[in-house]
Write a protein that holds these residues in place. Structure first.
Motif, mmCIF file in Angstrom:
data_model
loop_
_atom_site.group_PDB
_atom_site.id
_atom_site.type_symbol
_atom_site.label_atom_id
_atom_site.label_comp_id
_atom_site.label_asym_id
_atom_site.label_seq_id
_atom_site.Cartn_x
_atom_site.Cartn_y
_atom_site.Cartn_z
ATOM 1 N N ARG A 18 15.625 1.804 105.641
ATOM 2 C CA ARG A 18 15.506 1.858 107.102
ATOM 3 C C ARG A 18 16.516 0.963 107.801
ATOM 4 O O ARG A 18 16.993 1.278 108.880
ATOM 5 C CB ARG A 18 14.096 1.442 107.526
ATOM 6 N N ASP A 19 16.810 -0.181 107.170
ATOM 7 C CA ASP A 19 17.756 -1.103 107.792
ATOM 8 C C ASP A 19 19.214 -0.764 107.471
ATOM 9 O O ASP A 19 20.120 -1.449 107.917
ATOM 10 C CB ASP A 19 17.446 -2.544 107.392
ATOM 11 N N GLY A 20 19.428 0.289 106.693
ATOM 12 C CA GLY A 20 20.781 0.725 106.372
ATOM 13 C C GLY A 20 21.421 -0.016 105.215
ATOM 14 O O GLY A 20 22.528 0.317 104.805
ATOM 15 N N MET A 21 20.756 -1.012 104.678
ATOM 16 C CA MET A 21 21.295 -1.779 103.551
ATOM 17 C C MET A 21 21.044 -1.021 102.245
ATOM 18 O O MET A 21 20.056 -0.310 102.128
ATOM 19 C CB MET A 21 20.644 -3.162 103.485
#
Length: 93
Positions: A18-21
């Motif tokens: 979700r955080d793109g990491m």
């Protein structure tokens, strides 16, 4: 493999958090791959493998046995993770 399995497997794996990491590299599969490990093709996150019978893969899951471990270990030893799809982020003008 040339022949299809009578009771095939489905591999569920995370793609984008979700955080793109990126997810951390899966240590178990890294250990299985040993010296043939390549970070650019690494399996990441928690991997779930399901075995099913019949035509519908999500309605007839069956229990796996220790015999399945050798098949899955060989698969993970010889296959890297599928490529992560590129996400296109568009910002409104």
């Amino acid at each position: 493999m040339i022949r299809k399995f009578a009771k095939p497997y489905i591999i569920f794996y995370p793609v984008v958090a979700r955080d793109g990491m990126p997810f951390p590299i899966n240590r178990t599969i890294r250990d299985i791959q040993g010296p043939s490990f390549q970070e650019e093709h690494a399996w990441r996150g928690n991997i779930v493998v399901a075995k099913y019978s019949g035509d519908s893969p999500f309605s007839s899951l069956i229990d796996a046995s220790m015999a399945d471990f050798a098949i899955l270990k060989n698969y993970f030893l010889t296959h890297g993770a599928p490529p992560v799809p590129r996400q296109v982020c568009e910002t409104p003008a």
